[in-house]
Every structure is written in structure tokens, then in C-alpha cells.
Design a protein around this motif. Structure first.
Motif, PDB file in Angstrom:
ATOM      1  N   GLY A  60      -1.186 -18.508 -16.677  1.00  0.00           N
ATOM      2  CA  GLY A  60      -0.910 -19.848 -17.183  1.00  0.00           C
ATOM      3  C   GLY A  60      -0.570 -20.786 -16.043  1.00  0.00           C
ATOM      4  O   GLY A  60      -0.695 -20.443 -14.873  1.00  0.00           O
ATOM      5  N   VAL A  61      -0.127 -21.955 -16.397  1.00  0.00           N
ATOM      6  CA  VAL A  61       0.255 -22.941 -15.379  1.00  0.00           C
ATOM      7  C   VAL A  61       1.692 -22.700 -14.939  1.00  0.00           C
ATOM      8  O   VAL A  61       2.495 -22.100 -15.657  1.00  0.00           O
ATOM      9  CB  VAL A  61       0.084 -24.383 -15.906  1.00  0.00           C
ATOM     10  CG1 VAL A  61      -1.365 -24.733 -16.070  1.00  0.00           C
ATOM     11  CG2 VAL A  61       0.840 -24.590 -17.199  1.00  0.00           C
ATOM     12  N   LEU A  62       2.035 -23.192 -13.754  1.00  0.00           N
ATOM     13  CA  LEU A  62       3.361 -23.018 -13.178  1.00  0.00           C
ATOM     14  C   LEU A  62       4.436 -23.537 -14.134  1.00  0.00           C
ATOM     15  O   LEU A  62       4.322 -24.632 -14.673  1.00  0.00           O
ATOM     16  CB  LEU A  62       3.433 -23.762 -11.842  1.00  0.00           C
ATOM     17  CG  LEU A  62       4.670 -23.514 -11.000  1.00  0.00           C
ATOM     18  CD1 LEU A  62       4.782 -22.036 -10.620  1.00  0.00           C
ATOM     19  CD2 LEU A  62       4.633 -24.367  -9.742  1.00  0.00           C
ATOM     20  N   GLY A  63       5.453 -22.729 -14.343  1.00  0.00           N
ATOM     21  CA  GLY A  63       6.563 -23.127 -15.205  1.00  0.00           C
ATOM     22  C   GLY A  63       6.334 -22.872 -16.680  1.00  0.00           C
ATOM     23  O   GLY A  63       7.180 -23.193 -17.508  1.00  0.00           O
ATOM     24  N   SER A 134      -6.895 -12.081 -31.316  1.00  0.00           N
ATOM     25  CA  SER A 134      -5.795 -12.555 -30.488  1.00  0.00           C
ATOM     26  C   SER A 134      -5.708 -14.068 -30.538  1.00  0.00           C
ATOM     27  O   SER A 134      -6.723 -14.756 -30.668  1.00  0.00           O
ATOM     28  CB  SER A 134      -5.987 -12.122 -29.031  1.00  0.00           C
ATOM     29  OG  SER A 134      -5.974 -10.716 -28.933  1.00  0.00           O
ATOM     30  N   ILE A 135      -4.483 -14.547 -30.413  1.00  0.00           N
ATOM     31  CA  ILE A 135      -4.212 -15.978 -30.393  1.00  0.00           C
ATOM     32  C   ILE A 135      -3.535 -16.300 -29.063  1.00  0.00           C
ATOM     33  O   ILE A 135      -2.547 -15.651 -28.691  1.00  0.00           O
ATOM     34  CB  ILE A 135      -3.299 -16.387 -31.571  1.00  0.00           C
ATOM     35  CG1 ILE A 135      -4.003 -16.081 -32.897  1.00  0.00           C
ATOM     36  CG2 ILE A 135      -2.908 -17.854 -31.465  1.00  0.00           C
ATOM     37  CD1 ILE A 135      -3.125 -16.263 -34.114  1.00  0.00           C
ATOM     38  N   LEU A 136      -4.076 -17.276 -28.345  1.00  0.00           N
ATOM     39  CA  LEU A 136      -3.500 -17.699 -27.071  1.00  0.00           C
ATOM     40  C   LEU A 136      -2.609 -18.911 -27.296  1.00  0.00           C
ATOM     41  O   LEU A 136      -3.005 -19.863 -27.984  1.00  0.00           O
ATOM     42  CB  LEU A 136      -4.603 -18.070 -26.083  1.00  0.00           C
ATOM     43  CG  LEU A 136      -5.558 -16.953 -25.682  1.00  0.00           C
ATOM     44  CD1 LEU A 136      -6.677 -17.503 -24.813  1.00  0.00           C
ATOM     45  CD2 LEU A 136      -4.824 -15.851 -24.955  1.00  0.00           C
ATOM     46  N   TYR A 137      -1.398 -18.870 -26.696  1.00  0.00           N
ATOM     47  CA  TYR A 137      -0.501 -20.020 -26.810  1.00  0.00           C
ATOM     48  C   TYR A 137       0.372 -20.126 -25.568  1.00  0.00           C
ATOM     49  O   TYR A 137       0.634 -19.143 -24.888  1.00  0.00           O
ATOM     50  CB  TYR A 137       0.338 -19.957 -28.084  1.00  0.00           C
ATOM     51  CG  TYR A 137       1.362 -18.845 -28.138  1.00  0.00           C
ATOM     52  CD1 TYR A 137       2.703 -19.095 -27.850  1.00  0.00           C
ATOM     53  CD2 TYR A 137       1.009 -17.544 -28.490  1.00  0.00           C
ATOM     54  CE1 TYR A 137       3.658 -18.089 -27.907  1.00  0.00           C
ATOM     55  CE2 TYR A 137       1.947 -16.535 -28.552  1.00  0.00           C
ATOM     56  CZ  TYR A 137       3.270 -16.809 -28.259  1.00  0.00           C
ATOM     57  OH  TYR A 137       4.209 -15.801 -28.316  1.00  0.00           O
TER      58      TYR A 137
END
Length: 144
Positions: A60-63, A134-137
Motif C-alpha cells: 500500500g501507500v506510506l502510512g 477477496s476484497i481489497l481495502y
């Protein structure tokens, strides 16, 4: 409430809409259970049990954490037309998932499902299927 729980609630609500009156081919939405521990009895009625079986970190993105929430749906039905009925139920579940793959803005995407079907013919024909998707969140780091 965690985003994971919000997604689970959205899944349950969506699956409960699977009714002929709502344009589906079956009424499997009348018997939807989350993490039911006792087996669904195909003798009484068709039933659907869903579970969130995994939640793994994706890049994912930073943070922020990007989670991949693994969902399993089990459906069981019985009767002389069980094999045809289970295929209708699979199609109805796929249609319900596809109605909004972003789950009311809670998810980034829903990955393509897969299923495994089994039919047992003894005194009564019993058909079952296991659907996985699958679900991405995304959430802030260390949250789910």
C-alpha cells in the motif's frame, strides 16, 4: 467500528437481498448466516454461510495498510433439482457481489471469485459449493 467489520456487515446485507422479489433466481437470501458453527441442514432449507477467513497485508501507500480480506461462502441445498438449484445460487451470489464491487465505498476492489461444487446422491441429492473471493481495502497504518 473497524472497516473490516463494516465490510462484513455490507456483505451480509447484500447477500440477504438475494430473493426472487429482488430480481434473483433464488431466495437463498432468506437463510444467510455469518460464521455459523453448526452445519446448515439441507433437509430443512437451503442455506448460505459466509466467513472472513483471512486478512493479509498487500503493498500500500506510506502510512496506510492495504488489506486483502479473504471471504468464503458455503451454500448447501437438497432435492431432485439440487444440482441445477446450486448453479442458480452461485450465479445469484456472483450477481450480488457484482452489484457493487466497492462495497459502498469501503473497498478498493473485489477480486474475481472461484468456486468448488460437490454433489452427493444418496437417499436425497445434496449439492454444496464453496465460493472464495477477496476484497481489497485501505486503512490508516495499524488499523483494520
Amino acid at each position: 467500528m473497524s472497516k473490516r467489520q463494516q465490510i462484513i456487515d455490507a456483505i451480509k446485507t447484500r447477500l440477504q437481498t438475494i430473493k426472487i422479489a429482488n430480481g434473483y433466481s433464488t431466495n437463498i437470501g432468506n437463510n444467510v448466516f455469518e460464521w455459523k458453527h453448526s452445519p446448515v441442514s439441507a433437509e430443512k432449507a437451503s442455506g448460505l454461510v459466509f466467513r472472513d477467513v483471512s486478512n493479509t497485508i498487500e503493498i500500500g501507500v506510506l502510512g496506510r495498510f492495504r488489506w486483502k480480506l479473504g471471504i468464503e461462502i458455503e451454500i448447501i441445498t437438497a432435492g431432485g433439482t439440487a444440482s441445477a438449484d446450486i448453479r442458480k445460487m452461485i450465479a445469484d451470489v456472483y450477481k450480488a457481489i457484482n452489484a457493487d464491487i466497492f462495497w459502498n465505498g469501503l473497498a478498493l476492489n473485489t477480486e474475481q471469485p472461484e468456486d468448488e461444487m460437490q454433489i452427493i446422491q444418496e437417499e436425497k441429492t445434496i449439492a454444496g459449493v464453496l465460493i472464495r473471493f477477496s476484497i481489497l481495502y485501505d486503512v490508516p497504518a495499524w488499523e483494520m
